[in-house]
Design a protein around this motif. Structure first.
Motif, PDB file in Angstrom:
ATOM      1  N   ARG A 695       0.829  -1.206   0.000  1.00 56.96           N
ATOM      2  CA  ARG A 695       0.000   0.000   0.000  1.00 56.96           C
ATOM      3  C   ARG A 695       0.873   1.270   0.000  1.00 56.96           C
ATOM      4  NH1 ARG A 695      -2.235  -0.586   4.530  1.00 56.96           N
ATOM      5  NH2 ARG A 695      -1.270   1.121   5.723  1.00 56.96           N
ATOM      6  N   VAL A 696       1.883   1.258   0.806  1.00 58.31           N
ATOM      7  CA  VAL A 696       2.780   2.424   0.846  1.00 58.31           C
ATOM      8  C   VAL A 696       3.406   2.658  -0.530  1.00 58.31           C
ATOM      9  CG1 VAL A 696       4.964   3.263   1.765  1.00 58.31           C
ATOM     10  CG2 VAL A 696       3.247   2.316   3.307  1.00 58.31           C
ATOM     11  N   ALA A 697       3.846   1.586  -1.185  1.00 60.13           N
ATOM     12  CA  ALA A 697       4.473   1.732  -2.499  1.00 60.13           C
ATOM     13  C   ALA A 697       3.478   2.245  -3.529  1.00 60.13           C
ATOM     14  CB  ALA A 697       5.064   0.402  -2.941  1.00 60.13           C
ATOM     15  N   GLU A 727      11.339  -7.917   1.333  1.00 56.06           N
ATOM     16  CA  GLU A 727      11.907  -7.136   0.240  1.00 56.06           C
ATOM     17  C   GLU A 727      10.762  -6.562  -0.605  1.00 56.06           C
ATOM     18  OE1 GLU A 727      14.168  -8.558  -3.533  1.00 56.06           O
ATOM     19  OE2 GLU A 727      15.700  -8.245  -1.981  1.00 56.06           O
ATOM     20  N   LEU A 728      10.709  -5.235  -0.709  1.00 55.75           N
ATOM     21  CA  LEU A 728       9.681  -4.555  -1.493  1.00 55.75           C
ATOM     22  C   LEU A 728      10.268  -4.195  -2.852  1.00 55.75           C
ATOM     23  CD1 LEU A 728       6.890  -3.196  -1.778  1.00 55.75           C
ATOM     24  CD2 LEU A 728       7.900  -1.143  -0.729  1.00 55.75           C
ATOM     25  N   ARG A 729       9.645  -4.714  -3.907  1.00 53.37           N
ATOM     26  CA  ARG A 729      10.116  -4.473  -5.260  1.00 53.37           C
ATOM     27  C   ARG A 729       9.107  -3.583  -5.992  1.00 53.37           C
ATOM     28  NH1 ARG A 729      12.361 -10.469  -7.174  1.00 53.37           N
ATOM     29  NH2 ARG A 729      13.863 -10.696  -5.415  1.00 53.37           N
ATOM     30  N   VAL A 730       9.612  -2.426  -6.483  1.00 49.98           N
ATOM     31  CA  VAL A 730       8.740  -1.473  -7.180  1.00 49.98           C
ATOM     32  C   VAL A 730       9.447  -0.999  -8.447  1.00 49.98           C
ATOM     33  CG1 VAL A 730       7.639  -0.700  -5.056  1.00 49.98           C
ATOM     34  CG2 VAL A 730       9.658   0.491  -5.891  1.00 49.98           C
ATOM     35  N   ARG A 731       8.654  -0.531  -9.377  1.00 56.40           N
ATOM     36  CA  ARG A 731       9.155   0.108 -10.599  1.00 56.40           C
ATOM     37  C   ARG A 731       8.855   1.603 -10.523  1.00 56.40           C
ATOM     38  NH1 ARG A 731      12.268  -2.649 -14.581  1.00 56.40           N
ATOM     39  NH2 ARG A 731      11.961  -4.880 -14.169  1.00 56.40           N
ATOM     40  N   ILE A 732       9.903   2.423 -10.721  1.00 62.51           N
ATOM     41  CA  ILE A 732       9.718   3.878 -10.645  1.00 62.51           C
ATOM     42  C   ILE A 732       9.918   4.488 -12.022  1.00 62.51           C
ATOM     43  CG2 ILE A 732      10.418   3.986  -8.231  1.00 62.51           C
ATOM     44  CD1 ILE A 732      13.137   4.936  -9.102  1.00 62.51           C
ATOM     45  N   GLN A 733       9.386   5.678 -12.200  1.00 69.84           N
ATOM     46  CA  GLN A 733       9.367   6.298 -13.530  1.00 69.84           C
ATOM     47  C   GLN A 733      10.750   6.774 -13.980  1.00 69.84           C
ATOM     48  OE1 GLN A 733       6.375   9.332 -13.703  1.00 69.84           O
ATOM     49  NE2 GLN A 733       4.787   8.049 -12.800  1.00 69.84           N
TER      50      GLN A 733
END
Length: 945
Positions: A695-697, A727-733
């Motif tokens: 949710r935070v991501a 481990e939180l995996r996210v894609r950023i712009q």
């Protein structure tokens, strides 16, 4: 020994002006005396030289003949030299053709034998012509040297000639006074025009002079009223009073002198400055002009303002001495005639010459002596001032002893040198002020000039430093040449210098022609300047419509710059007379040097070309090279400039970028994956932790959640020693903002964990305490302590994403309502900002404008509070993604500064949110220039309305 009496009226041709023209047009090829070397006739030239030699041997050494004979001989030497060079080249060509036919058998075909005979005949003719031209050249050079020696001897004899001493002049004074009335009657015996009498002319002079003086007094009074209205002497000096003030002060003298000259030229047949009455009228005008220049040059906003202690204590005494010097020069002009500053053209019998020399020398000595009292000049050029004073005093002594020619040469040379120094001083100051104005002023002309050259107002002076250096060098070179002209007693040094500049020197097998070298340098500099304009024009007018990526555009512009520089160098070398065929040897030597000591430079240069063509990195990319990480700002010939996130510019050799390991974070896609590792205490609800992390991501604006990339995902990775590891995996712009996003996510995770009661544990360690054994007892078995695992640390950087904004303010003589109408009405907007477009003045209203510099301004109105504030939110460019830092905004803020008597409104424009990257550097500069120019147009529009 030459006859001295023939030197009294000697003169020399004005070769100084020729040299100035040569320097001005140095880029043109050197002209030869003959139209074509083939047209040069050595027999006719030899006859001319023989005639000159015969006249010299007969003792005819009249100065004018010597000057003409020397000039003619030098021209013949130049033409003969060109003829000899071309004949030598023709001879070498024919010898190369004849050599294969030299040993040919006589039994071969007749055609070959005929060709051999033709070549042999042409070769013999070429050899003969080479010999004839070389002989004429040698004779002409020897004759020039002979004439130069004669001219030097005649000049020395002329200067050392002794006339009447002061005793002789005093004894002859009664005779001269007796003859003076006759001379005065001759001076006023004028050839008047038909129907005009002397009395009529006198009344016209009186009336014209009085009327002109009255007009001058009126103009001076009007200027005084205007000057006093602006604060007068109590106010700060202003540039608008710089020259008009002394011009108005001496306007009666200037107008009176002009009126007298006009009356004399209208009333006298064939009026000229040979008439003393005309010179008197011109003297009034010259004195007025001189006083105007003196007052201006010693004013508060003049070159003299930089001299310490001059203003105001020493201004009056210095001006008094300068005016006295000016008065003596004007008197010399009136008494001696138009040749007043050329002692060689004044007959020794001219009355009053000794008196004028004495007065001018005295005025110069008084001026030099007083300059030593000025604090700013007291310790400067002291030796030169003392030396000049002694030389002038010695000239006065020589004058009293009868050496009028020598004294006149020294005094007139010193006078002309002083005048040249004054002109040089003023011109250097004007050049400095002009370049300062162009770099610092906000006028439309200065802004346009800076825009054309591609320099900014707040940048250093290096952009125009080269142009200012060239201007200063031209001034100093002209001054040096003029000094040679003034102090050359024989009149041959300048001619010899000009001849050497045109003909050049021979060093071994190389012919060095200074004129061609100067021309090559000027052509090279001109092509480089033109190349800069062409590069900017191609980038702004052509490439923007063809190549979308700025990195590709800069690569093309850089390659054009390389090619243009090579072409400019080749053109300059050709103009300088360098044989490009000989560059093969230089290229071989250069290749050898590269192989030994310059291979690193060559490697970096070739690597730079590879980077430009292959484009693995581009300007604006975010890369990592070893320990260096930052944005690529510019790819140069030797190294690439990288700006780190600490605003440090690092130069990385191009070879490291080609052969080493480089991480380009945005080569194909600016997006990237970010990993956030976090541990929670044993016993925590793992599903709840997963939901909080995802949710935070998802709530962070930089994290991609629209389906273009995998959604944020939290993974339970390990049972650690002290925690449950996630481990939180996210894609950023934009991957270059990963540190900022990582920091934001860590703050948010910590805040949510605290709110939900999830604990992040400290590292844990178990200690086992063992008692020491008693003395004599056997040691107990050793218990191994559990070694704590390495505590993982994470060094996190918190650089903030940088954006830039610009702000411009202007005060307009109008009410806020009028200014509000000017910025919200489309008809008014097209008068000062845009060329065309649409503007709907309400919140959410669309804005679509085409600005004067072809920039498209599209968006909507976000804030609309008439007549106080308006904000425009600009839409992304066509084909580009929205900016990660948010949209660019333009705020218009109005503030009422007016009173009951005068309406004034302050308008502030703030354009914010411009990314501080190389991609947007040109846009930022263009926005600066746009609002500066727009404010000038807005001010004119509001004032005119």
């Amino acid at each position: 020994m030459p006859n001295l009496m023939n030197t009294a009226s000697r003169s020399r041709p004005p070769r100084f002006s020729s040299l100035v023209l040569v320097l001005a047009f140095a880029s043109l090829p050197a002209a030869t005396v003959a139209d074509d070397a083939e047209q040069f006739d050595p027999y006719a030239a030899g006859a001319v030289l023989l005639d000159i030699a015969n006249r010299l041997s007969s003792g005819d050494v009249e100065s004018r003949f010597l000057a003409q004979a020397r000039s003619r001989s030098a021209d013949i030497a130049t033409a003969a030299g060109n003829c000899n060079v071309e004949a030598s080249a023709e001879r070498q060509r024919l010898e190369a053709r004849y050599e294969p036919l030299r040993e040919i058998d006589i039994e071969v075909s007749g055609t070959v034998m005929d060709q051999r005979r033709e070549i042999r005949a042409a070769l013999d003719k070429s050899i003969s012509r080479q010999s004839e031209c070389g002989g004429v050249r040698d004779e002409a050079i020897a004759l020039v040297e002979q004439i130069t020696e004669i001219q030097t001897a005649v000049s020395q004899q002329f200067l050392l000639n002794r006339t009447e001493s002061v005793v002789g002049m005093a004894s002859a004074l009664p005779t001269r006074l007796t003859a003076m009335p006759a001379k005065l009657r001759g001076a006023v015996a004028l050839d008047l025009k038909d129907g005009l009498t002397a009395a009529d002319l006198l009344w016209m002079l009186v009336a014209g002079g009085a009327l002109a003086a009255a007009v001058g007094l009126y103009l001076r009074h009007r200027f005084t009223v205007w000057f006093e209205a602006g604060g007068g002497h109590a106010a700060e000096p202003q540039m608008k009073y710089l020259f008009p003030k002394p011009l108005a002060q001496y306007s009666p003298l200037l107008l009176e002198g002009l009126a007298l000259l006009l009356v004399l030229f209208l009333g006298i047949q064939n009026a000229s400055f040979e008439l003393i009455v005309v010179r008197v009228a011109a003297g009034v005008l010259l004195y007025g002009l001189g006083c105007t220049i003196i007052d201006w040059a010693t004013g508060p906003l003049s070159p003299a303002s930089t001299i310490k202690g001059l203003i105001p204590e020493h201004v009056r005494p210095l001006r008094l001495r300068l005016r006295f010097l000016l008065l003596t020069l004007v008197a010399s002009f009136i008494v001696l005639g138009t040749n007043w500053l050329s002692i060689r053209l004044v007959d020794p019998s001219v009355g009053g010459r000794a008196s004028m020399i004495f007065l001018v020398a005295t005025a110069l000595i008084l001026l030099l002596r007083y300059m030593g009292r000025i604090p700013g000049l007291r310790h400067q050029f002291r030796a030169i001032r003392h030396l000049c004073t002694l030389v002038l005093a010695a000239s006065i002594v020589g004058l009293l002893l009868g050496y009028q020619n020598l004294a006149g040469f020294i005094v007139h040379g010193a006078t002309r040198t002083a005048l040249a120094l004054l002109v040089l001083w003023i011109l250097l100051w004007l050049v400095y002020q002009a370049f300062t104005y162009l770099m610092q002023n906000d006028s439309p002309g200065a802004i346009r000039f800076r825009r054309n050259l591609g320099v900014r107002k707040d940048s250093s002076r290096s952009g125009l430093g080269f142009m200012q250096l060239i201007a200063d060098l031209v001034l100093w070179l002209s001054f040096t040449v003029y000094l040679i002209y003034v102090w050359d007693e024989s009149g041959t040094t300048l001619d010899e210098l000009l001849n050497r500049i045109e003909v050049g020197y021979t060093v071994g097998q190389i012919q060095l022609v200074p004129l061609n070298i100067i021309g090559g340098i000027l052509v090279f500099a001109g092509v480089i300047v033109l190349l800069g304009w062409i590069k900017r024009w191609i980038d702004q007018r052509w490439l923007q419509h063809i190549v979308a990526e700025r990195g590709a555009r800069e690569a093309v512009v850089t390659l054009i710059g390389y090619v243009g520089f090579i072409l400019a160098a080749l053109i300059g070398l050709t103009m300088a007379g360098v044989n490009l065929g000989g560059l093969a040897i230089v290229s071989g030597a250069l290749a050898l040097g590269i192989g030994f000591g310059m291979q690193e430079i060559a490697n970096n240069f070739v690597s730079g070309l590879i980077l430009l063509f292959e484009r693995p990195i581009r300007a604006g990319d975010f890369i990592s090279v070893g320990d260096t990480e930052g944005f690529v700002r510019r790819i140069r010939i030797r190294a690439t400039e990288i700006e780190t996130q600490d605003n440090q510019n690092v130069l990385v050799p191009n070879s490291e970028l080609v052969s080493g390991r480089v991480t380009n974070w945005v080569l194909r896609d600016p997006q990237g994956r970010l990993l956030v590792r976090v541990g929670v205490a044993y016993g925590s609800d793992t599903e709840k932790v997963k939901q909080i992390l995802e949710r935070v991501a998802s709530e962070h604006p930089e994290v991609i959640t629209d389906g273009r990339a995998p959604a944020p995902r939290a993974l339970f990775m390990n049972f650690g020693d002290s925690s449950l590891d996630f481990e939180l995996r996210v894609r950023i712009q934009r991957i270059e903002r990963r540190y900022t996003v990582l920091s934001d996510l860590n703050f948010a995770i910590d805040r949510e964990f605290r709110a939900e009661g999830v604990e992040i544990p400290f590292p844990q360690r178990d200690l086992h305490i063992v008692s020491s054994p008693k003395a004599g007892a056997a040691p107990p078995a050793t218990t191994e302590l559990d070694e704590d695992q390495t505590i993982r640390t994470r060094i996190m950087h918190h650089p903030e994403h940088v954006t830039r904004s610009l702000r411009d303010d202007i005060v307009l003589a109008a009410t806020p309502a009028e200014v509000w109408a000017a910025i919200t009405d489309i008809d008014a907007i097209t008068k000062w900002l845009a060329r065309e477009g649409s503007f709907r003045p309400f919140i959410g209203g669309p804005v679509a404008l085409t600005l004067d510099d072809d920039t498209q301004l599209n968006g909507r109105i976000d804030i609309f509070l008439p007549p106080r504030r308006m904000r425009l939110v600009l839409a992304p460019r066509e084909g580009e993604e929205p900016l990660a830092s948010g949209p660019i905004t333009v705020d218009f803020i109005l503030k009422d500064l007016g009173s009951t008597k005068e309406a004034q409104t302050e308008l502030t424009v703030i354009e914010a949110g411009i990314p501080a990257t190389e991609d947007w550097q040109m846009d930022y500069r263009r926005a600066e220039d746009r609002w500066q120019q727009a404010f000038v147009e807005l001010k004119d529009y509001v004032s005119g309305k």
